[in-house]
Design an enzyme around this catalytic site. Sequence first.
Site, PDB file in Angstrom:
ATOM      1  N   TYR A  25    -126.407  -7.869 -56.187  1.00 53.56           N
ATOM      2  CA  TYR A  25    -125.244  -7.937 -55.292  1.00 53.56           C
ATOM      3  C   TYR A  25    -124.562  -6.575 -55.170  1.00 53.56           C
ATOM      4  O   TYR A  25    -123.807  -6.345 -54.230  1.00 53.56           O
ATOM      5  CB  TYR A  25    -124.218  -8.959 -55.783  1.00 53.56           C
ATOM      6  CG  TYR A  25    -124.668 -10.397 -55.813  1.00 53.56           C
ATOM      7  CD1 TYR A  25    -125.916 -10.796 -55.317  1.00 53.56           C
ATOM      8  CD2 TYR A  25    -123.840 -11.382 -56.347  1.00 53.56           C
ATOM      9  CE1 TYR A  25    -126.321 -12.113 -55.364  1.00 53.56           C
ATOM     10  CE2 TYR A  25    -124.237 -12.709 -56.397  1.00 53.56           C
ATOM     11  CZ  TYR A  25    -125.478 -13.082 -55.909  1.00 53.56           C
ATOM     12  OH  TYR A  25    -125.866 -14.389 -55.969  1.00 53.56           O
ATOM     13  N   HIS A  66    -133.146 -14.134 -61.780  1.00 55.66           N
ATOM     14  CA  HIS A  66    -132.678 -14.409 -60.420  1.00 55.66           C
ATOM     15  C   HIS A  66    -133.716 -15.129 -59.546  1.00 55.66           C
ATOM     16  O   HIS A  66    -133.384 -16.071 -58.831  1.00 55.66           O
ATOM     17  CB  HIS A  66    -132.254 -13.094 -59.748  1.00 55.66           C
ATOM     18  CG  HIS A  66    -131.254 -13.280 -58.656  1.00 55.66           C
ATOM     19  ND1 HIS A  66    -130.307 -12.335 -58.342  1.00 55.66           N
ATOM     20  CD2 HIS A  66    -131.038 -14.299 -57.793  1.00 55.66           C
ATOM     21  CE1 HIS A  66    -129.554 -12.774 -57.341  1.00 55.66           C
ATOM     22  NE2 HIS A  66    -129.994 -13.956 -56.988  1.00 55.66           N
TER      23      HIS A  66
END
Length: 268
Positions: free
Chosen positions: A39, A97
């Site tokens: 991110y 992830h």
Amino acid sequence: MIVPQFGVGTFRLTGDTVIQSVKTALDLGYRAVDTAQIYGNEAEVGQAIQESQVNRADIFLTTKIWTENYAADKLIPSLKDSLMKLKTDAVNLTLIHWPAPAQGIDIPELMGHLLEAKQQGLTEHIGVSNFNIKLTQQAINHIGLENIATNQIELSPYLQNQSLANYLQANNIDVTSYMTLAYGKVLQDPTLLNIAAEHQATAAQIALAWALQKGYAVIPSSTKREHLMSNLRAQEIHLTLEQMQAIAALDRNAREVSPSELAPVWDL
């Protein structure tokens, strides 16, 4: 549940935007914050927590290891780097992830490295994200069910992923729902709007209430204080059996996120 049922997400938020979103969320009563290495906002999330009026000890902080850091010599150093950015000695939860099978990722080896990070005290809990049933079972087989806190997966009224959710809940693995509003696509759904009218609520609140009532954790994000506050109120809504069944009928296996080089073969 290990994972708090209501948290704030930070996907696609950067710079001052994410700082203000997280600070506002914490001010409103949120106590779980979700971020990830990819991110690019861990430093800002750390700053927001530091500048808030809430003690770090009262916040459940999650980050996720990105694929480029899956190698044995990279995972733990990358997590330590994340901790520096987040201005904390340890996070509460660290996730893999994406399983990235197309990149030839060895799941047992990867989970072993993540378990080592937990044993070093860098993270309180560990888990996975975007794993299907087969890969979750591989992770369990290698490091033990007791070490898999959650599987964070895309779930919404349009993508209910029931076989995977059932499997996780049967194994007492927390289900964390992301993209619960399907990039906002569910907000104009007639069924949700009708149910919302019956509760004097919004379609967003109904979608979140549906996920909460299914026993999932949710991590919606917003840059607006009124939306962050409105989302929280979903916890006060109780849907009837008929309303839950009406939402169940909306499932259309409509997935918003499935990068070919990262995603597994999804369960039907």
